[in-house]
Design a protein around this motif. Structure first.
Motif, mmCIF file in Angstrom:
data_model
loop_
_atom_site.group_PDB
_atom_site.id
_atom_site.type_symbol
_atom_site.label_atom_id
_atom_site.label_comp_id
_atom_site.label_asym_id
_atom_site.label_seq_id
_atom_site.Cartn_x
_atom_site.Cartn_y
_atom_site.Cartn_z
ATOM 1 N N LEU A 1 -5.496 0.848 -4.079
ATOM 2 C CA LEU A 1 -6.007 1.628 -2.720
ATOM 3 C C LEU A 1 -7.206 0.759 -2.101
ATOM 4 C CD1 LEU A 1 -6.062 3.744 -1.007
ATOM 5 C CD2 LEU A 1 -7.403 5.032 -2.233
ATOM 6 N N ILE B 1 -5.516 -2.439 -0.460
ATOM 7 C CA ILE B 1 -4.977 -1.933 0.884
ATOM 8 C C ILE B 1 -6.094 -1.634 1.955
ATOM 9 C CG2 ILE B 1 -3.528 -0.151 1.922
ATOM 10 C CD1 ILE B 1 -2.304 0.193 -0.748
ATOM 11 N N GLN C 1 -2.899 9.138 0.734
ATOM 12 C CA GLN C 1 -2.433 8.929 2.118
ATOM 13 C C GLN C 1 -3.467 8.431 2.897
ATOM 14 O OE1 GLN C 1 -0.476 11.911 4.999
ATOM 15 N NE2 GLN C 1 1.278 10.975 3.899
ATOM 16 N N VAL D 1 0.132 5.179 5.297
ATOM 17 C CA VAL D 1 0.171 4.273 4.145
ATOM 18 C C VAL D 1 0.112 4.989 3.094
ATOM 19 C CG1 VAL D 1 -0.444 2.339 3.072
ATOM 20 C CG2 VAL D 1 -0.500 2.134 5.384
ATOM 21 N N ASN D 2 1.122 5.225 2.200
ATOM 22 C CA ASN D 2 1.080 6.011 1.175
ATOM 23 C C ASN D 2 0.845 4.963 -0.217
ATOM 24 O OD1 ASN D 2 1.713 8.776 2.089
ATOM 25 N ND2 ASN D 2 3.683 7.764 2.455
ATOM 26 N N SER D 3 -0.462 5.202 -0.670
ATOM 27 C CA SER D 3 -0.576 4.242 -1.892
ATOM 28 C C SER D 3 -0.455 5.185 -3.318
ATOM 29 C CB SER D 3 -1.992 3.529 -1.648
ATOM 30 O OG SER D 3 -2.515 2.916 -2.799
ATOM 31 N N TYR D 4 0.228 4.443 -4.278
ATOM 32 C CA TYR D 4 0.587 5.217 -5.394
ATOM 33 C C TYR D 4 -0.447 4.830 -6.501
ATOM 34 C CZ TYR D 4 4.414 7.152 -2.637
ATOM 35 O OH TYR D 4 4.949 7.874 -1.607
ATOM 36 N N PHE E 1 3.247 1.052 -2.599
ATOM 37 C CA PHE E 1 2.870 1.627 -1.472
ATOM 38 C C PHE E 1 3.954 1.500 -0.412
ATOM 39 C CE2 PHE E 1 2.144 -2.200 1.235
ATOM 40 C CZ PHE E 1 2.013 -3.234 0.467
ATOM 41 N N GLU F 1 9.835 1.082 -1.076
ATOM 42 C CA GLU F 1 8.357 1.256 -1.460
ATOM 43 C C GLU F 1 8.025 -0.403 -1.671
ATOM 44 O OE1 GLU F 1 8.030 3.622 -4.905
ATOM 45 O OE2 GLU F 1 7.937 5.490 -3.584
#
Length: 92
Positions: free
Chosen positions: A5, A8, A32, A41-44, A49, A75
């Motif tokens: 994260l 990013i 998110q 942007v969804n960061s897992y 992502f 993804e």
């Protein structure tokens, strides 16, 4: 090594993208980031992502995702293990 994260956020800041809102994903799997330009942007926690919403292409380019690498429903995971910073597409 997967993109964190913080990685990013650093890329987005370097690309002059502004984060309007940051929140935990409802299912607890990551975070998110909603950007002022309309992109999401969804960061897992896994290092993957994905990019959703408006102005996706500019954000993907900023994060090092080649435009032709995958479809918009994929993804993304960015490898930081070498100077080339390879990008691979991981299908959901």
């Amino acid at each position: 090594m997967a993109m964190t994260l913080e990685g990013i956020k650093a890329c987005l800041q370097a690309g002059s993208f502004q984060i309007a809102n940051e929140s935990a994903l409802a299912n607890g799997t990551g975070t998110q980031l909603r950007l002022r330009n309309g992109a999401i942007v969804n960061s897992y926690h896994t290092g993957k992502f994905n990019v959703q919403g408006k102005n996706q292409e500019a954000v993907k380019a900023c994060l090092g995702v080649p435009a032709s690498a995958c479809s918009s429903s994929a993804e993304w995971s960015r490898s930081q293990t070498n100077a080339q910073q390879g990008v691979r597409c991981l299908w959901a």
